[in-house]
Design a protein around this motif. Structure first.
Motif, mmCIF file in Angstrom:
data_model
loop_
_atom_site.group_PDB
_atom_site.id
_atom_site.type_symbol
_atom_site.label_atom_id
_atom_site.label_comp_id
_atom_site.label_asym_id
_atom_site.label_seq_id
_atom_site.Cartn_x
_atom_site.Cartn_y
_atom_site.Cartn_z
ATOM 1 N N VAL A 284 -7.214 -3.264 0.642
ATOM 2 C CA VAL A 284 -6.829 -2.295 -0.384
ATOM 3 C C VAL A 284 -6.871 -0.904 0.230
ATOM 4 C CG1 VAL A 284 -9.207 -2.051 -1.205
ATOM 5 C CG2 VAL A 284 -7.305 -1.439 -2.714
ATOM 6 N N TRP A 285 -5.975 -0.037 -0.202
ATOM 7 C CA TRP A 285 -5.950 1.345 0.251
ATOM 8 C C TRP A 285 -6.860 2.153 -0.670
ATOM 9 C CZ3 TRP A 285 -2.784 3.723 4.186
ATOM 10 C CH2 TRP A 285 -2.078 2.796 4.966
ATOM 11 N N SER A 307 -0.775 19.507 10.349
ATOM 12 C CA SER A 307 -1.342 18.287 10.926
ATOM 13 C C SER A 307 -1.690 17.283 9.832
ATOM 14 C CB SER A 307 -2.590 18.632 11.747
ATOM 15 O OG SER A 307 -2.268 19.475 12.827
ATOM 16 N N PHE A 308 -2.249 17.769 8.725
ATOM 17 C CA PHE A 308 -2.593 16.882 7.616
ATOM 18 C C PHE A 308 -1.341 16.204 7.052
ATOM 19 C CE2 PHE A 308 -3.315 16.237 3.019
ATOM 20 C CZ PHE A 308 -4.392 15.361 3.075
ATOM 21 N N GLU A 309 -0.247 16.953 6.923
ATOM 22 C CA GLU A 309 0.993 16.380 6.386
ATOM 23 C C GLU A 309 1.598 15.361 7.344
ATOM 24 O OE1 GLU A 309 3.311 19.848 5.675
ATOM 25 O OE2 GLU A 309 2.279 20.364 3.794
ATOM 26 N N ILE A 310 1.559 15.632 8.656
ATOM 27 C CA ILE A 310 2.071 14.658 9.622
ATOM 28 C C ILE A 310 1.186 13.407 9.636
ATOM 29 C CG2 ILE A 310 2.588 14.255 12.063
ATOM 30 C CD1 ILE A 310 4.550 16.103 10.748
ATOM 31 N N LEU A 311 -0.108 13.583 9.426
ATOM 32 C CA LEU A 311 -1.018 12.437 9.349
ATOM 33 C C LEU A 311 -0.632 11.513 8.199
ATOM 34 C CD1 LEU A 311 -3.651 10.915 10.099
ATOM 35 C CD2 LEU A 311 -4.873 12.534 8.628
ATOM 36 N N LEU A 312 -0.376 12.088 7.017
ATOM 37 C CA LEU A 312 0.039 11.273 5.871
ATOM 38 C C LEU A 312 1.411 10.642 6.120
ATOM 39 C CD1 LEU A 312 -1.068 13.432 2.787
ATOM 40 C CD2 LEU A 312 -2.346 11.686 4.035
ATOM 41 N N LEU A 313 2.301 11.378 6.769
ATOM 42 C CA LEU A 313 3.620 10.834 7.090
ATOM 43 C C LEU A 313 3.498 9.629 8.003
ATOM 44 C CD1 LEU A 313 6.721 10.907 7.265
ATOM 45 C CD2 LEU A 313 6.495 12.672 9.025
ATOM 46 N N ASP A 314 2.608 9.703 8.989
ATOM 47 C CA ASP A 314 2.423 8.593 9.919
ATOM 48 C C ASP A 314 1.826 7.375 9.208
ATOM 49 O OD1 ASP A 314 2.839 7.695 12.543
ATOM 50 O OD2 ASP A 314 0.749 8.009 13.069
ATOM 51 N N MET A 315 1.032 7.608 8.166
ATOM 52 C CA MET A 315 0.491 6.489 7.394
ATOM 53 C C MET A 315 1.573 5.793 6.569
ATOM 54 S SD MET A 315 -3.156 7.815 5.894
ATOM 55 C CE MET A 315 -4.387 8.592 6.921
ATOM 56 N N SER A 316 2.605 6.529 6.181
ATOM 57 C CA SER A 316 3.654 5.935 5.333
ATOM 58 C C SER A 316 4.548 4.965 6.086
ATOM 59 C CB SER A 316 4.512 7.049 4.726
ATOM 60 O OG SER A 316 5.277 7.707 5.730
ATOM 61 N N VAL A 317 4.526 5.002 7.399
ATOM 62 C CA VAL A 317 5.314 4.056 8.201
ATOM 63 C C VAL A 317 4.731 2.652 8.023
ATOM 64 C CG1 VAL A 317 6.098 3.505 10.540
ATOM 65 C CG2 VAL A 317 5.822 5.890 9.847
ATOM 66 N N PRO A 318 5.550 1.617 7.918
ATOM 67 C CA PRO A 318 5.026 0.241 7.757
ATOM 68 C C PRO A 318 4.405 -0.285 9.043
ATOM 69 C CG PRO A 318 7.412 0.178 7.892
ATOM 70 C CD PRO A 318 7.029 1.640 7.829
ATOM 71 N N ASN A 319 3.336 0.367 9.493
ATOM 72 C CA ASN A 319 2.715 0.017 10.772
ATOM 73 C C ASN A 319 2.108 -1.378 10.757
ATOM 74 O OD1 ASN A 319 2.859 2.753 12.231
ATOM 75 N ND2 ASN A 319 1.872 3.305 10.320
ATOM 76 N N GLN A 352 0.430 -2.796 -2.063
ATOM 77 C CA GLN A 352 0.673 -2.452 -3.465
ATOM 78 C C GLN A 352 -0.094 -1.205 -3.880
ATOM 79 O OE1 GLN A 352 -0.221 -5.930 -5.792
ATOM 80 N NE2 GLN A 352 1.634 -7.028 -5.143
ATOM 81 N N THR A 353 -1.197 -0.916 -3.185
ATOM 82 C CA THR A 353 -1.981 0.281 -3.496
ATOM 83 C C THR A 353 -1.728 1.417 -2.509
ATOM 84 O OG1 THR A 353 -3.823 -0.662 -2.218
ATOM 85 C CG2 THR A 353 -3.808 -1.062 -4.590
ATOM 86 N N LYS A 354 -0.872 1.208 -1.548
ATOM 87 C CA LYS A 354 -0.651 2.201 -0.493
ATOM 88 C C LYS A 354 0.055 3.442 -1.019
ATOM 89 C CE LYS A 354 1.692 2.746 3.985
ATOM 90 N NZ LYS A 354 2.427 2.050 5.071
ATOM 91 N N GLY A 355 1.143 3.271 -1.738
ATOM 92 C CA GLY A 355 1.911 4.414 -2.214
ATOM 93 C C GLY A 355 1.105 5.328 -3.115
ATOM 94 N N GLN A 356 0.337 4.748 -4.026
ATOM 95 C CA GLN A 356 -0.467 5.545 -4.942
ATOM 96 C C GLN A 356 -1.565 6.302 -4.191
ATOM 97 O OE1 GLN A 356 -2.191 3.250 -8.090
ATOM 98 N NE2 GLN A 356 -3.248 4.999 -9.031
ATOM 99 N N ALA A 357 -2.181 5.660 -3.187
ATOM 100 C CA ALA A 357 -3.243 6.311 -2.424
ATOM 101 C C ALA A 357 -2.696 7.497 -1.629
ATOM 102 C CB ALA A 357 -3.900 5.295 -1.494
ATOM 103 N N LEU A 358 -1.533 7.345 -1.006
ATOM 104 C CA LEU A 358 -0.953 8.443 -0.242
ATOM 105 C C LEU A 358 -0.542 9.595 -1.148
ATOM 106 C CD1 LEU A 358 1.235 6.518 2.385
ATOM 107 C CD2 LEU A 358 -1.013 7.567 2.712
ATOM 108 N N ALA A 359 -0.034 9.278 -2.338
ATOM 109 C CA ALA A 359 0.329 10.336 -3.288
ATOM 110 C C ALA A 359 -0.904 11.116 -3.744
ATOM 111 C CB ALA A 359 1.046 9.722 -4.485
#
Length: 644
Positions: A284-285, A307-319, A352-359
């Motif tokens: 779970v995220w 840097s914080f914004e690029i960090l969140l952007l890198d998390m949004s990739v389906p790694n 399923q919890t990833k998008g909400q956590a990043l937002a």
């Protein structure tokens, strides 16, 4: 033994099971080289215990009991040039105050020993314990120690002769690769529709591909291009394999070990990997864990808003989807029928919890101060002399580099970014230098190319052809493995990908002395004229070569030849070609000319040209299947050991 070159000792084929002691064995030849290395140090060793090894790569670690206390002996599995890069970093961060095991010099003063085609290092043995993984406190300890390590790596420049390793400019290509290979997964699932995981993969693969493509577009529009303009030493290095085993608690706090894979990059890439892998393990995220880990890192190595914004952007990739499902490329039928479906269900459920956590985390952006990337202060490329001021540069030379001439050790001149407002002053200063009057002209300055990040290639779907029978992954046996390509003493320079310069900036080229032109080759004497048959000479209109007769018989022979030639001309004139244009007739005449057989045409003589570089062999390609044939057993417990 000096001639022995250490290679991976993974000798299993696809049918053999993974041995229980997979990470606890080395060939006897490697043991013998280890004994030779120990003799290079001022210590007496009375016991040596293998802690772990890398059979598929050719690396190992021993704990050695010496008369000066317990120590660690490690053979680095990479090439000596690449290992020198990490060894230099390890010494650099120790001097900066980082909690990293210090390298012990050998008898010759070097901080390494080169034997068996590898670099060996020795450090004191540090008693370590893994951080607690069951609660957020342990995760925060791990992140705080990571931030400390990143802060101490800033400003590092590798020693001369080290092979540079950088991922700073490769983010767009990495995002493109993920999107492309996810598209390949779709085609693979279509090719193997009868497998158990084909349907579930086709149901979600489009969504993950769109996530990767959207992240790539957001990266292009983000602050990333401005951030990388600051240069590699500004950001420092990433560990690349940081986790709960390579960051452990010891004397004074958290220690970072296993530094042989470090590389230049935006440092928070390590933090992203640690967070996403932890969320994947938890299933779970969790926003509380994510926020706590980021805040702990921020206390040790402050992040700005970009840097914080690029960090969140890198998390949004389906790694995680890419990391777990790419195994299908090795053995599609087996993987898609056994493991893929269960792995896919877990990844989809976690996401399923990833998008909400990043937002939710994106709301914290205002808490970070914006960075200043508008004034770039003349960044320079590394000059490869960082350790010369503290240690004798000869102590960092590899065996093959000590044979190079003195001029090859001089670092290349770095490019300098100069504001356009200072262009006239720079040109005026250059004009006062006698050697620069010819080279640095205003017209040439305008023609300089701007540095920019290469645009990634467009993403194209691949077509996968289904084989008749699934092929087992190829295994490279020691007897069939190609010999390693020897490094040339002088390397061919490689073009470095660098970002676009700000408007109004240009590149000041280093002054180069004019090269003297080589003298032109001397002309050869005239060629001898070949004999031509009389009939063909008549067609071409060429006059016969007159020869001086030596007797009356030869004169008569010449008269007979003239008569024969005259008859031949009469016959040729009688046979006129039908419907031939003048151009065709000219081509026919040209085609009937006879090439001299007595000698070949004179070859063009070129002046000798000396090149400053030597040809080097292309790097050998890795076998994509060297690690993933069979599931590997759990590695040896790393508690209390010192993986450098």
């Amino acid at each position: 033994m000096e001639q022995y070159v250490i290679k991976p000792w993974d000798t299993r084929d696809g049918s053999e099971a993974t041995p229980v002691d997979w990470d606890m064995q080395v060939p006897p030849e490697v043991d013998a080289v280890a004994e030779l290395v120990i003799k290079e140090y001022d210590m007496a060793v009375h016991n040596r215990t293998l802690i772990t090894s890398k059979p598929d790569k050719g690396g190992a670690i021993w704990r050695i009991e010496t008369n000066k206390g317990p120590r660690s002996l490690k053979v680095l599995h990479r090439t000596p040039e690449r290992s020198l890069y990490s060894v230099g970093l390890q010494e650099y961060v120790v001097r900066q105050g980082a909690r990293v095991p210090a390298l012990i010099p050998a008898r010759d003063g070097k901080l390494f020993v080169e034997k068996g085609g590898k670099l060996w290092i020795v450090t004191d043995w540090i008693s370590l314990e893994p951080a607690a993984k069951v609660d957020l406190t342990g995760a925060q300890e791990l992140c705080y120690g990571l931030g400390e390590f990143h802060r101490h790596t800033k400003g590092y420049v590798p020693p001369a002769g080290a092979k540079n390793s950088s991922r700073l400019y490769r983010w767009p290509n990495y995002y493109q690769k993920i999107a492309k290979k996810i598209g390949w997964m779709r085609e693979m699932a279509k090719a193997y529709r009868e497998t158990a995981a084909s349907g579930p993969i086709l149901a979600v693969v489009d969504k993950y591909e769109q996530q990767a493509i959207a992240a790539l577009e957001r990266l292009k529009a983000s602050s990333y291009p401005k951030m990388v303009q600051m240069g590699e030493p500004h950001w420092g290095l990433v560990h690349q394999d940081y986790g709960w085993s390579n960051g452990q608690n010891g004397p004074g706090g958290l220690w970072v070990i296993d530094l042989d894979g470090v590389a230049y990059d935006l440092p928070f890439r390590d933090l992203r990997k640690l967070i996403t892998s932890t969320m994947d393990d938890m299933g779970v995220w969790d926003v509380t864990w994510m926020r706590g880990m980021i805040e702990a890192y921020h206390r040790a190595n402050p992040l700005d808003r970009e840097s914080f914004e690029i960090l969140l952007l890198d998390m949004s990739v389906p790694n995680e989807f890419y990391k777990h499902l790419k195994e299908m490329f090795y053995d599609p039928v087996t993987f898609l029928n056994t493991e893929a479906e269960g792995i896919l269900q877990r990844v989809v459920a976690t996401d399923q919890t990833k998008g909400q956590a990043l937002a939710e985390l994106a709301k914290d952006s205002s808490q970070y101060q914006p960075g200043d990337y508008t004034q770039v202060v003349v960044p320079r490329s590394p000059e490869r002399q960082s350790l010369a001021s503290t240690e004798n540069q000869a102590n960092w030379q590899l065996a093959d580099q000590m044979q190079l001439p003195a001029q090859s050790q001089v670092p290349e001149q770095s490019q300098v970014l100069v504001p356009a407002a200072e262009e006239k002053a720079v040109l005026a200063a250059d004009a006062r230098r006698p050697e620069a009057k010819v080279e640095n002209k205003p017209d040439e300055v305008k023609a300089k190319k701007t540095l920019r990040i290469p645009e990634p290639e467009p993403i194209r779907a691949a077509t996968v052809q289904k084989p008749k029978e699934p092929k087992e992954r190829e295994k490279v046996r020691p007897d069939t493995r190609k010999e390693p390509v020897k490094q040339e003493k002088e390397r061919t320079p490689v073009a470095v990908q660098t970002p676009t310069l700000p408007s109004g900036w240009f590149i000041k080229a280093p002054v180069v002395a004019p090269v003297e032109k080589a003298e032109p080759a001397k002309k050869q004497g005239p060629r001898l004229k070949a004999k031509v048959a009389p009939a063909k000479r008549a067609r071409t209109g060429e006059k016969p070569v007159k020869k001086k007769a030596s007797s009356q018989g030869s004169k008569q022979s010449a008269t007979n030849k003239k008569a024969v030639a005259k008859k031949a001309i009469t016959k040729l004139q009688a046979k006129k070609p039908l419907n031939k244009s003048p151009k065709t007739s000219e081509k026919a005449k040209a085609g009937n000319q006879v090439v001299a057989k007595s000698g070949s045409p004179r070859k063009t003589q070129h002046a000798a040209v000396t090149h400053p570089y030597k040809k080097t062999a292309a790097p050998s390609r890795k076998s994509a299947s060297s690690q993933a044939k069979k599931p590997r057993s759990a590695k040896a417990q790393k508690t209390g050991r010192n993986m450098l």
